[in-house]
Design a protein around this motif. Structure first.
Motif, PDB file in Angstrom:
ATOM      1  N   LEU A 189     -38.601 -11.320  16.715  1.00 54.70           N
ATOM      2  CA  LEU A 189     -39.277 -11.275  15.417  1.00 54.70           C
ATOM      3  C   LEU A 189     -39.886 -12.639  15.104  1.00 54.70           C
ATOM      4  O   LEU A 189     -39.497 -13.317  14.171  1.00 54.70           O
ATOM      5  N   GLY A 190     -40.830 -13.041  15.961  1.00 59.72           N
ATOM      6  CA  GLY A 190     -41.529 -14.286  15.731  1.00 59.72           C
ATOM      7  C   GLY A 190     -40.891 -15.482  16.421  1.00 59.72           C
ATOM      8  O   GLY A 190     -39.959 -15.349  17.210  1.00 59.72           O
ATOM      9  N   PRO A 191     -41.354 -16.679  16.087  1.00 63.38           N
ATOM     10  CA  PRO A 191     -40.944 -17.892  16.812  1.00 63.38           C
ATOM     11  C   PRO A 191     -39.610 -18.476  16.374  1.00 63.38           C
ATOM     12  O   PRO A 191     -39.106 -19.395  17.015  1.00 63.38           O
ATOM     13  N   ARG A 192     -39.027 -17.951  15.285  1.00 62.76           N
ATOM     14  CA  ARG A 192     -37.774 -18.508  14.770  1.00 62.76           C
ATOM     15  C   ARG A 192     -36.669 -17.453  14.794  1.00 62.76           C
ATOM     16  O   ARG A 192     -36.937 -16.264  14.637  1.00 62.76           O
ATOM     17  N   ILE A 193     -35.438 -17.913  14.952  1.00 57.24           N
ATOM     18  CA  ILE A 193     -34.294 -17.004  14.875  1.00 57.24           C
ATOM     19  C   ILE A 193     -34.014 -16.710  13.401  1.00 57.24           C
ATOM     20  O   ILE A 193     -33.817 -17.635  12.603  1.00 57.24           O
ATOM     21  N   LEU A 194     -33.992 -15.453  13.050  1.00 58.73           N
ATOM     22  CA  LEU A 194     -33.806 -15.041  11.666  1.00 58.73           C
ATOM     23  C   LEU A 194     -32.355 -14.668  11.398  1.00 58.73           C
ATOM     24  O   LEU A 194     -31.644 -14.197  12.287  1.00 58.73           O
ATOM     25  N   ARG A 195     -31.927 -14.837  10.149  1.00 55.01           N
ATOM     26  CA  ARG A 195     -30.631 -14.312   9.753  1.00 55.01           C
ATOM     27  C   ARG A 195     -30.677 -12.796   9.855  1.00 55.01           C
ATOM     28  O   ARG A 195     -31.741 -12.173   9.783  1.00 55.01           O
ATOM     29  N   ALA A 196     -29.503 -12.184   9.997  1.00 58.73           N
ATOM     30  CA  ALA A 196     -29.449 -10.740  10.219  1.00 58.73           C
ATOM     31  C   ALA A 196     -30.095  -9.960   9.078  1.00 58.73           C
ATOM     32  O   ALA A 196     -30.812  -8.970   9.314  1.00 58.73           O
ATOM     33  N   ASP A 197     -29.853 -10.375   7.829  1.00 61.80           N
ATOM     34  CA  ASP A 197     -30.436  -9.643   6.709  1.00 61.80           C
ATOM     35  C   ASP A 197     -31.951  -9.836   6.652  1.00 61.80           C
ATOM     36  O   ASP A 197     -32.699  -8.889   6.338  1.00 61.80           O
ATOM     37  N   THR A 198     -32.425 -11.043   6.974  1.00 64.28           N
ATOM     38  CA  THR A 198     -33.873 -11.268   7.038  1.00 64.28           C
ATOM     39  C   THR A 198     -34.496 -10.461   8.167  1.00 64.28           C
ATOM     40  O   THR A 198     -35.581  -9.887   8.023  1.00 64.28           O
ATOM     41  N   ALA A 199     -33.813 -10.416   9.302  1.00 66.64           N
ATOM     42  CA  ALA A 199     -34.334  -9.681  10.462  1.00 66.64           C
ATOM     43  C   ALA A 199     -34.484  -8.197  10.148  1.00 66.64           C
ATOM     44  O   ALA A 199     -35.448  -7.557  10.585  1.00 66.64           O
ATOM     45  N   ALA A 200     -33.551  -7.631   9.395  1.00 62.87           N
ATOM     46  CA  ALA A 200     -33.628  -6.209   9.046  1.00 62.87           C
ATOM     47  C   ALA A 200     -34.886  -5.927   8.232  1.00 62.87           C
ATOM     48  O   ALA A 200     -35.617  -4.962   8.504  1.00 62.87           O
ATOM     49  N   CYS A 256     -33.902  -5.796  18.310  1.00 54.75           N
ATOM     50  CA  CYS A 256     -34.354  -7.121  17.882  1.00 54.75           C
ATOM     51  C   CYS A 256     -33.427  -8.159  18.507  1.00 54.75           C
ATOM     52  O   CYS A 256     -32.269  -8.308  18.094  1.00 54.75           O
ATOM     53  N   ASP A 257     -33.930  -8.845  19.503  1.00 45.97           N
ATOM     54  CA  ASP A 257     -33.114  -9.741  20.333  1.00 45.97           C
ATOM     55  C   ASP A 257     -33.478 -11.185  20.034  1.00 45.97           C
ATOM     56  O   ASP A 257     -34.562 -11.653  20.379  1.00 45.97           O
ATOM     57  N   GLU A 258     -32.539 -11.899  19.392  1.00 46.06           N
ATOM     58  CA  GLU A 258     -32.807 -13.289  19.015  1.00 46.06           C
ATOM     59  C   GLU A 258     -33.012 -14.188  20.226  1.00 46.06           C
ATOM     60  O   GLU A 258     -33.625 -15.253  20.124  1.00 46.06           O
ATOM     61  N   ALA A 259     -32.546 -13.761  21.412  1.00 46.79           N
ATOM     62  CA  ALA A 259     -32.729 -14.569  22.613  1.00 46.79           C
ATOM     63  C   ALA A 259     -34.197 -14.658  23.011  1.00 46.79           C
ATOM     64  O   ALA A 259     -34.581 -15.530  23.791  1.00 46.79           O
ATOM     65  N   ARG A 260     -35.031 -13.748  22.467  1.00 42.91           N
ATOM     66  CA  ARG A 260     -36.451 -13.766  22.787  1.00 42.91           C
ATOM     67  C   ARG A 260     -37.268 -14.564  21.781  1.00 42.91           C
ATOM     68  O   ARG A 260     -38.496 -14.640  21.910  1.00 42.91           O
ATOM     69  N   THR A 304     -36.776  -0.685  23.587  1.00 43.80           N
ATOM     70  CA  THR A 304     -37.866  -1.658  23.593  1.00 43.80           C
ATOM     71  C   THR A 304     -37.341  -2.927  22.951  1.00 43.80           C
ATOM     72  O   THR A 304     -37.140  -2.971  21.727  1.00 43.80           O
ATOM     73  N   PRO A 305     -37.052  -3.991  23.724  1.00 41.98           N
ATOM     74  CA  PRO A 305     -36.569  -5.244  23.132  1.00 41.98           C
ATOM     75  C   PRO A 305     -37.729  -6.051  22.563  1.00 41.98           C
ATOM     76  O   PRO A 305     -38.800  -6.136  23.176  1.00 41.98           O
ATOM     77  N   ILE A 306     -37.534  -6.626  21.383  1.00 42.95           N
ATOM     78  CA  ILE A 306     -38.565  -7.462  20.775  1.00 42.95           C
ATOM     79  C   ILE A 306     -37.906  -8.704  20.169  1.00 42.95           C
ATOM     80  O   ILE A 306     -36.697  -8.760  19.977  1.00 42.95           O
ATOM     81  N   VAL A 315     -43.855 -10.008  19.698  1.00 41.43           N
ATOM     82  CA  VAL A 315     -43.860  -8.634  19.198  1.00 41.43           C
ATOM     83  C   VAL A 315     -44.787  -7.802  20.066  1.00 41.43           C
ATOM     84  O   VAL A 315     -46.001  -7.905  19.964  1.00 41.43           O
ATOM     85  N   PRO A 316     -44.246  -6.965  20.948  1.00 39.06           N
ATOM     86  CA  PRO A 316     -45.098  -6.144  21.808  1.00 39.06           C
ATOM     87  C   PRO A 316     -45.828  -5.088  21.003  1.00 39.06           C
ATOM     88  O   PRO A 316     -45.486  -4.811  19.858  1.00 39.06           O
ATOM     89  N   ASP A 317     -46.844  -4.508  21.620  1.00 42.72           N
ATOM     90  CA  ASP A 317     -47.645  -3.487  20.952  1.00 42.72           C
ATOM     91  C   ASP A 317     -46.880  -2.171  20.928  1.00 42.72           C
ATOM     92  O   ASP A 317     -46.923  -1.395  21.875  1.00 42.72           O
ATOM     93  N   LEU A 318     -46.184  -1.930  19.818  1.00 40.91           N
ATOM     94  CA  LEU A 318     -45.414  -0.695  19.690  1.00 40.91           C
ATOM     95  C   LEU A 318     -46.294   0.526  19.538  1.00 40.91           C
ATOM     96  O   LEU A 318     -45.832   1.658  19.666  1.00 40.91           O
ATOM     97  N   THR A 319     -47.574   0.307  19.244  1.00 35.77           N
ATOM     98  CA  THR A 319     -48.482   1.435  19.046  1.00 35.77           C
ATOM     99  C   THR A 319     -49.168   1.867  20.337  1.00 35.77           C
ATOM    100  O   THR A 319     -49.964   2.794  20.329  1.00 35.77           O
TER     101      THR A 319
END
Length: 250
Positions: free
Chosen positions: A224-235, A168-172, A220-222, A179-183
């Motif tokens: 988590l949406g359009p905003r940078i999340l806090r680490a606990d939220t990102a988890a 989960c890369d906040e730079a993206r 696989t780098p992804i 979010v790429p298609d992991l399936t």
């Protein structure tokens, strides 16, 4: 009388028909002083191996006690083979990450030290206790292992080649393909597929770490949406996405 008692207790002891379980002082205090149970009361026991068992209080004392297993109320249910790797942050928020990972079905929890990680040490025993408490409260029959703190580069150097790593890369954040298609690809949805999720530190990954991660064939780098999340939220967000797409919520 209910087949599944409301009070659940993790024990490091074999469970089976007629099996007796001696309680520690802390367990006895919780059951008999805090919860006010007495002889004949029922408790749900689990040990992460033998499922959940209904047990009766055979002996109740101020400093100890004994329970007797009566019947199995739930089988052992293993989560997907998913690891959560995260860089420890402030104490309460690290506790939160471990608790939510246990509730949401991580099979193993791995604290890692990155270049920008603020915490230089963790209390592994305390974090493991939080995982146990989370399993007790959420009705799970499995408790994930919480590993010791290791450097990220050392973990990657010893990485099993058959386990995919979602970074989960906040730079993206804010990119058009957040979010790429992991399936994609049937093999990724096969029973027993091995995965891991990596959440970076509050300061993000260093450029050297990001370059190395993106070059690894199992990564696989992804975002988590359009905003940078806090680490606990990102988890929590990453675990939710995984369980909905590839895990046991499908």
């Amino acid at each position: 009388m209910s087949d599944r008692p409301k009070i659940r207790l993790y024990v490091d002891h074999p469970l089976g028909p007629g099996q007796t379980v001696d309680l520690s002082r802390d367990q006895a205090n919780y059951l008999f002083n805090v919860m006010r149970l007495s002889r004949g009361a029922e408790v749900a026991l689990f040990n992460g191996r033998d499922g959940e068992w209904r047990a009766e209080v055979a002996e109740a004392g101020k400093r100890g006690g004994r329970l007797t297993c009566v019947a199995q109320t739930a089988p052992l249910v293993l989560p997907p083979d998913l690891w959560l790797l995260f860089a420890p942050i402030k104490k309460a928020r690290t506790d939160f990450i471990v608790e939510k990972a246990a509730e949401m079905g991580a099979a193993r929890i791995v604290p890692v030290q990155t270049e920008f990680t603020n915490a230089e040490r963790i209390r592994q025993d305390r974090l493991q206790a939080h995982a146990v408490e989370a399993a007790e409260q959420c009705g799970g029959t499995f408790v994930p292992e919480v590993g010791g703190l290791h450097r990220l580069d050392a973990v990657l150097a010893d990485w099993p080649g058959d386990r995919r790593l979602i970074v989960c890369d906040e730079a993206r954040a804010g990119g058009t393909a957040a979010v790429p298609d992991l399936t994609a690809g049937g093999a990724d949805r096969e029973e027993g597929a091995r995965w891991a999720i990596l959440i970076g530190p509050e300061g993000g990954f260093s450029e050297a770490e990001r370059t190395r991660l993106h070059a690894l064939p199992f990564v696989t780098p992804i975002a988590l949406g359009p905003r940078i999340l806090r680490a606990d939220t990102a988890a929590v967000a990453a675990l939710t996405l995984f369980q909905a797409l590839l895990g046991d919520w499908r």
